[in-house]
Motif scaffolding. Structure first.
Motif, PDB file in Angstrom:
ATOM      1  N   PRO A   1       0.817  -1.217   0.000  1.00 44.43           N
ATOM      2  CA  PRO A   1       0.000   0.000   0.000  1.00 44.43           C
ATOM      3  C   PRO A   1       0.850   1.267   0.000  1.00 44.43           C
ATOM      4  O   PRO A   1       0.498   2.238  -0.674  1.00 44.43           O
TER       5      PRO A   1
ATOM      6  N   GLU B   1      -4.997   2.953   5.840  1.00 47.92           N
ATOM      7  CA  GLU B   1      -5.508   1.915   6.749  1.00 47.92           C
ATOM      8  C   GLU B   1      -4.755   0.606   6.672  1.00 47.92           C
ATOM      9  O   GLU B   1      -4.877  -0.219   7.569  1.00 47.92           O
ATOM     10  N   SER B   2      -4.001   0.370   5.604  1.00 45.98           N
ATOM     11  CA  SER B   2      -3.368  -0.946   5.528  1.00 45.98           C
ATOM     12  C   SER B   2      -1.851  -0.910   5.432  1.00 45.98           C
ATOM     13  O   SER B   2      -1.236  -1.946   5.242  1.00 45.98           O
TER      14      SER B   2
ATOM     15  N   GLU C   1     -10.371   6.701  -2.348  1.00 51.77           N
ATOM     16  CA  GLU C   1     -10.308   5.254  -2.121  1.00 51.77           C
ATOM     17  C   GLU C   1      -8.860   4.817  -1.888  1.00 51.77           C
ATOM     18  O   GLU C   1      -8.550   4.111  -0.920  1.00 51.77           O
ATOM     19  N   LEU C   2      -7.967   5.261  -2.768  1.00 49.06           N
ATOM     20  CA  LEU C   2      -6.571   4.872  -2.634  1.00 49.06           C
ATOM     21  C   LEU C   2      -5.983   5.407  -1.326  1.00 49.06           C
ATOM     22  O   LEU C   2      -5.299   4.677  -0.596  1.00 49.06           O
TER      23      LEU C   2
ATOM     24  N   ARG D   1      -7.521   6.083   1.423  1.00 47.97           N
ATOM     25  CA  ARG D   1      -8.070   5.308   2.535  1.00 47.97           C
ATOM     26  C   ARG D   1      -7.294   4.014   2.736  1.00 47.97           C
ATOM     27  O   ARG D   1      -6.894   3.668   3.837  1.00 47.97           O
ATOM     28  N   VAL D   2      -7.072   3.306   1.634  1.00 46.11           N
ATOM     29  CA  VAL D   2      -6.416   1.997   1.745  1.00 46.11           C
ATOM     30  C   VAL D   2      -4.951   2.151   2.165  1.00 46.11           C
ATOM     31  O   VAL D   2      -4.451   1.389   2.996  1.00 46.11           O
TER      32      VAL D   2
ATOM     33  N   GLU E   1     -11.567   8.080  -6.681  1.00 45.26           N
ATOM     34  CA  GLU E   1     -10.415   7.176  -6.786  1.00 45.26           C
ATOM     35  C   GLU E   1      -9.295   7.629  -5.852  1.00 45.26           C
ATOM     36  O   GLU E   1      -8.643   6.805  -5.210  1.00 45.26           O
TER      37      GLU E   1
END
Lengths: 504, 317
Positions: free
Chosen positions: A428, A462-463, A455-456, A458-459, A452
């Motif tokens: 990520p 969070e990861s 979304e990116l 966020r990931v 987009e």
């Protein structure tokens, strides 16, 4: 034991920090040459680079603060003091005090409070008034319970418990097998965040004393102070402080890691200390409190955290322990309209705006260092929960940007930094930062895709494995929050700030 | 400042003089794998968790993915870089790809392959956030991959291909690695193993197989950020100059077509006339090599490390 105060007045204090090292050293030498009876003290920096070199002249319960002093001017100040007068002509400020820098009414030293910073620029770096470590060695439980009860939070990205209760980390370390280590993580390569370096150069004795007190509270056998490779002055002063404090049998090491942003992350700091041939983040949990340096339980704190612990133990009544984030925070103000980096101290219930001198106009601010949040308004309290609520960072930096800054270009630059500076371990962060840059580039090609980007972001947040990736998208998302129309305009070929060219 | 861990190329000169209580393996040389010393991420004791509403008990040392496997909840996870065959105690979890993210009530999103199976955890595999994270991260892996499956020797036996098919990836969000200027030349220098770094997902399995299973100390991770890649511990540019003994374990564990035994590099290509993975990229290195009498590269037995301060001197024949 060096006394904190120059017990003998009249005294001249010359503040020498790494940023103004050569100039301030020249002033110090000039003052020493000119002095016969006047006591000359080399202190650490004040935190206000714009005023450096700073000279304080003290006699008869009065102190004159002089800014931007030249060697010739230093000689004049010494001569005036030798003649029995406090040199108030052309002084930046005059205070009826011989016990520290009283706050001038204007200028960079006028912002916020000086509580943790009280002795910065006033005391010899290796000097210590009273030892908290000695008290903690006598009554380790008292310190532990007081800090746990107050709910003190860790400060800065390099802390093992950033924005979390540090006592929880102490508890984990005490519970875990192995001999505990206390790491003072002073490695910071973000030019916008100067609080730790200020404390290390100005008050290394207090930082060490705080670390030794924590060592007593967690029954640690070793303290390791971890700096940047180019922190020559801090290293020298920390070593002087090591000579000067009573470690009570605790081993103290002073080591340096690379001048790279990632080297300040808590687990990469440990990797560097273990002599790794390449830096990358470690998996967690378990975190360093449980499995840290060489697998031993390791309590990692920034100098800023330790300064809070010490300030709290010295005057518990001054801490609002019912608050979610008691104490104060150091914030370094840099950027457009700011003459030099200024590190100020704000009580956590004070608005960030207090840190910014009047008259500094800005279009936007990045709060929280390299991966801080973009905001139009600094009317946000300096506490961790308030900053988080405003989607800003707690890293301890406020960068100001004027109208010649484009929000999109700024977000792109920070995303590029994330792309280039990450350790390379997790997808990520490593790949996400590449795509974040690409998505921002697409805007210039007429393709602005907010969902987009969100979304990116966020990931990635969070990861990702460590705080680097978790914070990396923040400049992008907050720039979109505050300047969505400005960013969208680029997709139509316009840069409202007039700074983006077609070369982007 | 004592440096009791000297002799590592490019090692940081900043080792505190404090005790390292961990047992040291009896090796004659230092390995520079380029990777972090991760803590043991397994649970400390047997525990029971709730996975998608089902109670599961797992043994000590377990991570969440073990609990998912108990109830078949791992079916929806790519868990691409997770290695669940033999040697799992020595290979992984690397937790690099983050395509195994699950939701927990206690800690939010966590990577199931490397998060301890704590007692009482409530785990959900189907939360929107977890599904989004797994999907985006898989597409991020694909975004940096040379996705020319038909010319690849691992076509049909590639874990990334399987993961993409199982996740119903039709068009990866971020496209694929297709900027021809960016291709790394294929390393053809070894007669036994081909390295195509354009297909590498940096899962680190080969490095762990080489160092922790075979104890050969050939492969490492080098570089950082976008330049992170598989390299050689002796600083060689290509495999033939490394200290490789051609044991092949790296190729055995590689999930993609990045490390393939030479005879199989075209084994699964779909015959498009004149188009193989080797010539599709246009550049290879080490092609002037024409065989050798034994499977070890010449460098083996004549190891040169960039530093001369190895404190446990390697056997010099």
């Amino acid at each position: 034991m060096v006394g904190t105060e120059a017990a003998t007045t009249p005294a001249i204090r010359v503040a020498v920090g790494s940023a103004e090292h050569d100039r301030a050293n020249g002033v110090l030498e000039a003052a020493r040459e000119a002095a016969t009876d006047v006591h000359i003290v080399e202190t650490g920096p004040t935190g206000a680079a714009a005023l450096a070199p700073v000279v304080l002249a003290t006699a008869d319960d009065r102190t004159a603060v002089h800014a931007n002093v030249s060697p010739d001017r230093a000689r004049e100040l010494v001569e005036t003091l030798e003649a029995g007068d406090v040199p108030t002509d052309d002084a930046h400020a005059v205070a009826e005090s011989d016990e520290g820098i009283s706050m001038p009414k204007t200028g960079p030293l006028a912002a916020g409070q000086r509580h943790v910073l009280a002795r910065c620029g006033w005391a010899a770096p290796a000097a210590l008034d009273e030892s908290l470590a000695e008290r903690a060695r006598d009554e380790p439980e008292d310190l532990f319970e007081a800090v746990a009860g107050a709910g003190l939070l860790g400060r800065g990205r390099g802390d093992g418990h950033t924005d979390e209760s540090i006592a929880e980390g102490w508890e984990t370390a005490r519970r875990s097998d192995g001999e505990t280590v206390v790491v003072v993580n002073g490695n910071e390569s973000d030019p916008a965040v100067g609080g730790d370096r200020l404390l290390l150069e100005s008050r290394p004795a207090e930082v060490l004393d705080g670390a030794l007190a924590v060592a007593a509270a967690v029954e640690a056998t070793d303290v390791v102070v971890y700096l940047n490779e180019d922190d020559d002055l801090a290293a020298q002063r920390v070593r002087e402080a090591v000579e000067n404090v009573d470690a009570g049998g605790t081993e103290i090491d002073v080591v340096a890691g690379p001048d790279r942003y990632i080297a300040g992350e808590m687990t990469m700091a440990l990797e560097a200390m273990e002599g790794a041939d390449r830096l990358e983040a470690r998996l967690r949990p378990p975190g360093p409190s449980e499995v840290g340096l060489y697998g031993r339980p390791t309590v990692v704190h920034t100098p800023r955290t330790l300064a809070q612990v010490r300030a709290f133990a010295a005057a518990p009544d001054e801490f609002e322990t019912s608050a979610a984030d008691p104490g104060s925070r150091l914030l370094t103000v840099t950027g457009d309209g700011v003459t030099g980096p200024t590190t100020v101290e704000l009580a956590t219930d004070t608005a960030l705006a207090e840190a910014v001198a009047d008259g500094e106009e800005y279009k936007m601010a990045c709060v929280g260092g390299r991966f801080g949040g973009i905001t139009r308004s600094l009317d946000v309290p300096a506490s961790a929960p308030a900053l988080a609520g405003a989607r800003l960072g707690t890293e301890g930096g406020i960068e100001l940007f004027d109208g010649a800054t484009c929000a999109l270009e700024f977000a792109g630059a920070r995303a590029k930094f994330a792309r280039e500076a990450n350790c390379g371990r997790c997808v990520p962060c490593r790949e996400g930062s590449k795509q974040l840059v690409e998505l921002l580039r697409d805007v210039y090609d007429g393709n602005f895709q907010p969902s987009e980007l969100r979304e990116l972001s966020r990931v990635v947040a969070e990861s990702s494995t460590c705080e680097f990736g978790q914070a990396a998208p923040r400049p992008v998302t907050t720039a979109m929050d505050a300047f969505e129309r400005e960013i969208a305009a680029h997709a139509e070929g316009r840069c409202p700030s007039g700074v983006c060219t077609e070369t982007n | 400042m004592s440096t009791d861990h000297t002799g590592r190329p490019e090692s940081l000169p900043s080792v505190p003089s404090i005790d390292d209580p961990r047992p040291q393996p009896p090796l004659t040389e230092h390995f520079n794998t380029g990777t972090a010393t991760d803590p043991d991420v397994g649970a400390r004791e047997t525990s029971s968790l709730t996975v998608d509403g089902e109670e599961v008990s797992v043994d000590e040392e377990a991570t969440i993915i073990d609990a998912l496997e108990e109830v078949g909840a791992d079916e929806d996870l790519s868990a691409l870089c997770y290695y669940d065959r033999e040697d799992t105690d020595r290979i992984g979890p690397r937790s690099e790809c983050r395509t195994c993210m699950v939701e927990t009530d206690e800690h939010g999103l966590v990577p199931s392959c490397s998060f301890p199976a704590e007692e009482g955890l409530t785990v959900r595999t189907d939360s929107t956030e977890a599904e989004e994270a797994r999907s985006v991260n898989l597409d991020l892996v694909l975004s940096d991959h040379n996705l020319r499956c038909t010319t690849c020797g691992k076509n049909g036996r590639c874990e990334l291909q399987d993961a993409a098919i199982e996740a119903d990836v039709e068009v990866p969000r971020y496209g694929v690695f297709d900027d021809r200027d960016e291709y790394e030349p294929i390393d053809e220098s070894s007669p036994f193993i081909q390295i195509d770094r354009n297909k590498c997902i940096l899962c680190n399995r080969c490095v762990e197989a080489c160092n922790d299973v075979q104890v050969e100390g050939v492969l490492r991770i080098e570089g950082s950020g976008p330049d992170t890649r598989i390299g050689f511990q002796n600083g060689a540019d290509e495999m033939m100059d490394s200290t490789c003994v051609s044991c092949g374990h790296c190729a055995t564990v590689c999930p993609t077509g990045s490390l393939v035994e030479q005879d199989y590099t075209d084994a699964a290509t779909i015959p498009v006339p004149g188009f193989t993975q080797e010539n599709s990229i246009g550049e290879t290195i080490g092609e002037d090599y024409d065989g050798q009498p034994n499977p070890a590269t010449p460098m083996k037995g004549n190891q040169t490390y960039e530093d001369d301060a190895l404190d446990g001197e390697a056997d010099d024949d």
